[in-house]
Write an enzyme that holds these catalytic residues in place. Sequence first.
Site, PDB file in Angstrom:
ATOM      1  CG  ASN A  10      -1.793   1.199   1.335  1.00  0.00           C
ATOM      2  OD1 ASN A  10      -1.843   2.008   0.413  1.00  0.00           O
ATOM      3  ND2 ASN A  10      -2.494   1.329   2.452  1.00  0.00           N
ATOM      4  CE  LYS A  12      -0.145   3.056   4.748  1.00  0.00           C
ATOM      5  NZ  LYS A  12      -0.047   3.102   6.193  1.00  0.00           N
ATOM      6  CG  HIS A  96      -5.813   1.874   5.191  1.00  0.00           C
ATOM      7  ND1 HIS A  96      -5.335   2.761   6.124  1.00  0.00           N
ATOM      8  CD2 HIS A  96      -4.829   0.974   4.983  1.00  0.00           C
ATOM      9  CE1 HIS A  96      -4.096   2.415   6.457  1.00  0.00           C
ATOM     10  NE2 HIS A  96      -3.768   1.323   5.776  1.00  0.00           N
ATOM     11  CD  GLU A  98      -2.792   5.281   6.820  1.00  0.00           C
ATOM     12  OE1 GLU A  98      -2.820   5.345   5.579  1.00  0.00           O
ATOM     13  OE2 GLU A  98      -1.869   4.739   7.453  1.00  0.00           O
ATOM     14  CD  GLU A 168      -3.483  -2.574   7.076  1.00  0.00           C
ATOM     15  OE1 GLU A 168      -2.367  -2.792   6.608  1.00  0.00           O
ATOM     16  OE2 GLU A 168      -4.119  -1.533   6.851  1.00  0.00           O
ATOM     17  N   GLY A 174       2.687   1.912  10.888  1.00  0.00           N
ATOM     18  CA  GLY A 174       3.650   3.006  10.789  1.00  0.00           C
ATOM     19  C   GLY A 174       4.354   3.326  12.098  1.00  0.00           C
ATOM     20  CB  SER A 214       5.395  -2.191  11.812  1.00  0.00           C
ATOM     21  OG  SER A 214       4.966  -0.884  12.143  1.00  0.00           O
TER      22      SER A 214
HETATM   23  P1  13P Z   1       3.083   0.120   7.615  1.00  0.00           P
HETATM   24  O1  13P Z   1       3.568  -1.136   6.983  1.00  0.00           O
HETATM   25  O2  13P Z   1       3.825   1.345   7.164  1.00  0.00           O
HETATM   26  O3  13P Z   1       2.979  -0.004   9.103  1.00  0.00           O
HETATM   27  O4  13P Z   1       1.576   0.367   7.085  1.00  0.00           O
HETATM   28  C1  13P Z   1       0.681  -0.681   7.136  1.00  0.00           C
HETATM   29  C2  13P Z   1      -0.513  -0.282   6.373  1.00  0.00           C
HETATM   30  O5  13P Z   1      -1.236   0.616   6.753  1.00  0.00           O
HETATM   31  C3  13P Z   1      -0.779  -0.980   5.112  1.00  0.00           C
HETATM   32  O6  13P Z   1      -2.058  -0.676   4.631  1.00  0.00           O
END
Ligand code: 13P
Length: 255
Positions: A10, A12, A96, A98, A168, A174, A214
Site C-alpha cells: 500500500n 498510500k 483502511h 487512515e 491491520e 507506521g 510494520s
Molecule cells: P506500515 O507497513 O507502514 O505499518 O503500514 C501498514 C498499512 O497501513 C498498510 O495498509
Amino acid sequence: MSRQKIAAGNWKMNTTLDEGVELVSKLIAAEKDKSVLAILAVPFTHLLTLDKKIKSKGKLKLAAQNCHYKNSGAFTGEISPSMLANLNIPYVILGHSERRQYNHEDNALLKLKVRAALDAGLKVIFCCGEDLDVRKTSKHILHVKIQLEESLFSLTAKEIKNVIIAYEPIWAIGTGETASPAQAQEMHNSIRRMISRQYNKRVGEAMTILYGGSIKGSNAKDIFAQPDVDGGLIGGASLDADEFVKIINSFQEEE
Ligand code: 13P
C-alpha cells in the site's frame, strides 16, 4: 487447504509517477517467489501508466486505495468503482484505518462501498483492526467482529469470495511496533472462524486473510509462517524495492 499467498504493497500518498515507474521497474526485474501474488495499491494518478508497465507480468497486479459507493454523480474529487473496473484494475482497498480516521468512513458507509465495488466487478481488500485503547481492554476480537458484521456479512457466500480481509491493528501501523506472530494468529484464526460461522467452513477456509502493520523484510517470515496468515498488507516497506522483494520472498515453501 492451500490459499493464495499475497504480498500487497500500500503505497498510500507516496511517490511521484516517475518514482512509481522506477519502483515497479525494479520489482519486475527482481528475482521473486513465483507462487506469491504481489499486489500494488498505488495512487489513482499512477494506475494507467503502471498497468501498461506490468501487463502480462503474471503475479503482479494493481489495486486502487479507495473508491466511492456510487458509480457516477455530483461527487467532486471522487473516483467510482466502475471507472476503476473500466481500466481493468482488479482490486480496491476499502476501510483502511487512515480513511476511517481522516475521512470519517464508518462501517455503514463501507458496507455501501463494498457492495458497489463488488457489483462493478472489483475484488475488495477490506481492512479491519482495533486501536490501542481497544486492544488494552481486550475487546479487539469483538471490535473486528462488529466491523465485519456491519460491513461484510450482508454479502452472500458467493460474493464474499471476492473479498480479501486485511487485519491491520492501528497501533502497529507506521509505528515500528508489529503484532507478535501469536497476536496475529489469534486474530486471523478468530476472523476465519467468524467467516465459517456466518457462511460455512468451506468459505472460512478459503478466505485469504492478510496481516498489516510494520511488516519489514526482517519480521515477515515469522508472521507469514502462522497457519491463518496468508500474507501481508505492507505500507512503508513496500516503497523500497529491495525490502518489498525480501517480503515477497518470505513465505515458506509449500509442503
Ligand atoms: P506500515 O507497513 O507502514 O505499518 O503500514 C501498514 C498499512 O497501513 C498498510 O495498509
